[in-house]
Design a protein around this motif. Structure first.
Motif, PDB file in Angstrom:
ATOM      1  N   VAL A   1      -6.881   7.432 -16.480  1.00  0.00           N
ATOM      2  CA  VAL A   1      -8.018   7.488 -15.567  1.00  0.00           C
ATOM      3  C   VAL A   1      -8.836   6.210 -15.684  1.00  0.00           C
ATOM      4  N   VAL A   2      -9.638   5.942 -14.661  1.00  0.00           N
ATOM      5  CA  VAL A   2     -10.605   4.845 -14.718  1.00  0.00           C
ATOM      6  C   VAL A   2     -11.987   5.453 -14.499  1.00  0.00           C
ATOM      7  N   ILE A   3     -12.870   5.237 -15.458  1.00  0.00           N
ATOM      8  CA  ILE A   3     -14.223   5.787 -15.396  1.00  0.00           C
ATOM      9  C   ILE A   3     -15.114   4.798 -14.649  1.00  0.00           C
TER      10      ILE A   3
ATOM     11  N   THR B   1      -5.579  18.814 -13.613  1.00  0.00           N
ATOM     12  CA  THR B   1      -5.936  18.788 -15.036  1.00  0.00           C
ATOM     13  C   THR B   1      -6.003  17.379 -15.610  1.00  0.00           C
ATOM     14  N   SER B   2      -6.156  16.383 -14.765  1.00  0.00           N
ATOM     15  CA  SER B   2      -6.414  15.039 -15.291  1.00  0.00           C
ATOM     16  C   SER B   2      -7.799  14.957 -15.904  1.00  0.00           C
TER      17      SER B   2
ATOM     18  N   ARG C   1     -17.302   9.387 -10.152  1.00  0.00           N
ATOM     19  CA  ARG C   1     -17.494   9.189 -11.595  1.00  0.00           C
ATOM     20  C   ARG C   1     -16.177   8.792 -12.282  1.00  0.00           C
ATOM     21  N   ILE C   2     -15.078   9.420 -11.842  1.00  0.00           N
ATOM     22  CA  ILE C   2     -13.780   9.182 -12.460  1.00  0.00           C
ATOM     23  C   ILE C   2     -12.734   9.051 -11.361  1.00  0.00           C
ATOM     24  N   VAL C   3     -11.858   8.057 -11.500  1.00  0.00           N
ATOM     25  CA  VAL C   3     -10.727   7.884 -10.584  1.00  0.00           C
ATOM     26  C   VAL C   3      -9.460   8.271 -11.330  1.00  0.00           C
ATOM     27  N   ILE C   4      -8.676   9.181 -10.746  1.00  0.00           N
ATOM     28  CA  ILE C   4      -7.428   9.600 -11.375  1.00  0.00           C
ATOM     29  C   ILE C   4      -6.251   8.919 -10.689  1.00  0.00           C
ATOM     30  N   PHE C   5      -5.183   8.748 -11.443  1.00  0.00           N
ATOM     31  CA  PHE C   5      -3.997   8.048 -10.966  1.00  0.00           C
ATOM     32  C   PHE C   5      -2.776   8.944 -11.132  1.00  0.00           C
ATOM     33  N   ALA C   6      -2.700   9.979 -10.326  1.00  0.00           N
ATOM     34  CA  ALA C   6      -1.545  10.872 -10.385  1.00  0.00           C
ATOM     35  C   ALA C   6      -0.339  10.208  -9.739  1.00  0.00           C
TER      36      ALA C   6
ATOM     37  N   LEU D   1     -13.109  -2.749 -14.779  1.00  0.00           N
ATOM     38  CA  LEU D   1     -13.610  -1.550 -15.478  1.00  0.00           C
ATOM     39  C   LEU D   1     -12.630  -1.001 -16.511  1.00  0.00           C
ATOM     40  N   TRP D   2     -11.340  -1.184 -16.303  1.00  0.00           N
ATOM     41  CA  TRP D   2     -10.310  -0.620 -17.191  1.00  0.00           C
ATOM     42  C   TRP D   2     -10.073  -1.575 -18.360  1.00  0.00           C
TER      43      TRP D   2
END
Length: 272
Positions: free
Chosen positions: A96-98, A132-133, A209-214, A269-270
């Motif tokens: 994830v990237v916050i 569930t990330s 707030r959070i980016v997920i990378f599924a 950010l990462w």
């Protein structure tokens, strides 16, 4: 939970993600949370992890892993006893990237709630599927799911396909979902629609707030500007030419849609 220790957990097994993923996750958390907090990594190899990351062995859970079935079923190790980790925990995937403050993830709802992100996929009509990330739980509350899964892992995987669908449907007491927009999906919410993605780079949606990378697109791919780790970054015109000159691996429509420009904000950010 104001003033209490904010507990975040993650899991790392195998070799897909190196220690840098955990260390960058720790750095992003530290920059976006009000202390005190602790990141606990459950792993089969703690080599190279930041000294401020609490390392714990993968929880013991004997089961026969489902074969040829989608889903990150090893996450089921975290549904039961976590040793000295008790109370309410926030789980984060390693990729994830916050992009915003995390404090509200600990104060939302009741501490005993199981809270999931909303999955943007529409695999079944009208289904509200959890993701569930990024999810919160009280340690041990999902232990009954472990017992169901252990009894016949392949049957559970065949019925639910994804471990997140199993949690969504069978979590004791049901589940809640984070407010809309807190957790966003990189491909679905950050990448501009076709054909604008050819000239506009991915963006961070307002309020995220959070980016997920599924899927197969992870932060390094977003930074490079490629749809998956199997692809090579291309300039827009070259990607379009490849659609017609035999340099594509998929249908014409999918090839044209599977394009992104580099996301500079992911690189910014990462990091640790």
């Amino acid at each position: 939970m104001t003033g209490a220790l904010k507990q975040i957990i993650c899991i790392k097994w195998g070799t897909k993600f190196g220690p840098e993923y955990v260390n960058r996750l720790h750095g992003m958390i530290a920059r976006n949370i009000t202390p005190p907090f602790r990141l606990v990594c459950f792993t089969d190899d703690g080599t190279g992890l930041h000294p401020d990351v609490a390392v714990r062995p993968l929880p013991a859970f004997d089961y026969e892993a489902p074969k040829n079935t989608l889903g990150k079923w090893p996450k089921s190790r975290l549904w039961g006893d976590l040793g000295d980790i008790t109370g309410t925990v926030l789980f984060l995937d390693l990729d994830v990237v916050i992009v915003g403050n995390l404090d509200d993830f600990f104060s939302f709802g009741d501490p005993g709630d199981t809270v999931l992100a909303t999955n943007p996929a529409r695999i079944k009509p009208f289904e509200k599927l959890g993701q569930t990330s990024v999810y919160r739980m009280r340690v041990g509350k999902l232990a009954p799911l472990q017992q169901i899964f252990r009894a016949d892992p392949q049957a559970v995987a065949d019925e639910y396909r994804f471990e997140q669908r199993f949690v969504t449907r069978r979590a004791p007491g049901g589940v809640k979902f984070w407010p809309k927009g807190w957790v966003v999906h990189f491909r679905a919410d950050c990448v501009p629609p076709f054909p604008a993605r050819y000239w506009s780079p991915p963006r961070i949606p307002t309020g995220a707030r959070i980016v997920i990378f599924a899927g197969s697109l992870n932060p390094p791919d977003a930074i490079a500007g490629r749809w998956s780790e199997e692809d090579s970054p291309r300039a827009p015109l070259d990607h379009l030419r490849a659609a017609l000159d035999g340099r594509r691996r998929e249908s014409l429509g999918r090839h044209l849609r599977h394009y992104i420009r580099p996301a500079d904000w992911v690189a910014r950010l990462w990091r640790e």
